[in-house]
Design an enzyme around this catalytic site. Structure first.
Site, mmCIF file in Angstrom:
data_model
loop_
_atom_site.group_PDB
_atom_site.id
_atom_site.type_symbol
_atom_site.label_atom_id
_atom_site.label_comp_id
_atom_site.label_asym_id
_atom_site.label_seq_id
_atom_site.Cartn_x
_atom_site.Cartn_y
_atom_site.Cartn_z
ATOM 1 N N CYS A 68 4.743 9.698 -19.432
ATOM 2 C CA CYS A 68 3.566 9.537 -18.575
ATOM 3 C C CYS A 68 2.337 10.205 -19.180
ATOM 4 O O CYS A 68 2.447 11.095 -20.020
ATOM 5 C CB CYS A 68 3.843 10.115 -17.190
ATOM 6 S SG CYS A 68 2.676 9.520 -15.935
ATOM 7 N N ASP A 74 8.947 15.836 -8.202
ATOM 8 C CA ASP A 74 8.191 16.662 -9.134
ATOM 9 C C ASP A 74 8.074 18.055 -8.527
ATOM 10 O O ASP A 74 8.325 18.249 -7.331
ATOM 11 C CB ASP A 74 6.800 16.053 -9.357
ATOM 12 C CG ASP A 74 6.075 16.615 -10.576
ATOM 13 O OD1 ASP A 74 6.648 17.452 -11.288
ATOM 14 O OD2 ASP A 74 4.917 16.202 -10.793
#
Length: 217
Positions: free
Chosen positions: A9, A132
């Site tokens: 990412c 996360d």
């Protein structure tokens, strides 16, 4: 054993997109959030997505984005997924999906078991939940993600969400195998763990991370 899927990412450079795709990344992510050092314009992302399309799934990361931005990303970048990294409700996730026809990954920021439990609200509307680390309040200039910090992986063992989730937060080539072993994560996501400076990816680190996951299974 099912192959663990890999997402790289916060890509912003064609060289790094090529490195990720050629090494076997299943997903490549582009950030559309101006405060982030990884932020890209839709014009830049359009070119980057062309390098990956058909080989890796294209993920557009948004943070409480308005409809205008979502529509622009959808029209110009044509992502395979949106990744909602803000405080989007389950209703908002459903709205984005209905508006664009694009499946949405919802990010859940974790510091305790209650955060993991909160993911249940999104299971029916999100294509996938991504866990996360929640940034501590003491962390200066914290971003919604990409802070390079991990959470207690044991929390996911108790969460009961063992299907269709992705693990992120402080992962790198040295700890990703342990993270997969502890959580059983079917997919992992890395950003700062393959950087030499905030927003600056490193080809060798990208390849090393992907190889570490592939070697684990």
């Amino acid at each position: 054993m099912t192959k663990t899927k890999i997402k790289i990412c916060g890509l912003s450079d064609p060289t790094h997109v090529r490195a990720a795709v050629e090494a076997g990344a299943d997903y490549v992510g582009f950030v559309f959030y101006e405060p982030s050092p990884r932020n890209v314009s839709t014009q830049v992302a359009q070119g980057l997505a062309t390098l990956a399309r058909g080989r890796s799934k294209i993920v557009a990361l948004i943070v409480d984005a308005d409809d205008a931005l979502i529509d622009r990303i959808n029209a110009e970048v044509k992502p395979d997924y949106f990744q909602a990294h803000g405080s989007e409700t389950a209703d908002r996730i459903a709205e984005i999906n209905a508006r664009t026809g694009v499946p949405v990954i919802k990010v859940i920021k974790v510091s305790d078991a209650a955060d993991v439990e909160a993911a249940r609200a999104y299971v029916d509307v999100a294509a996938m939940v991504l866990f996360d680390a929640k940034a501590p309040e003491t962390l200066a200039d914290a971003l919604p993600g990409g802070n390079g910090i991990a959470f207690d992986w044991d929390l996911l063992q108790k969460g009961g969400l063992q299907e269709g989730f992705m693990l992120s937060g402080g992962l790198d080539a040295d700890n990703v195998a342990e993270a997969i072993a502890v959580t059983g994560a079917p997919a992992v996501d890395v950003s700062s763990g393959v950087e030499i400076a905030p927003g600056v990816k490193d080809d060798a680190a990208i390849v090393k991370f992907i190889e570490a996951v592939q070697q684990h299974g």
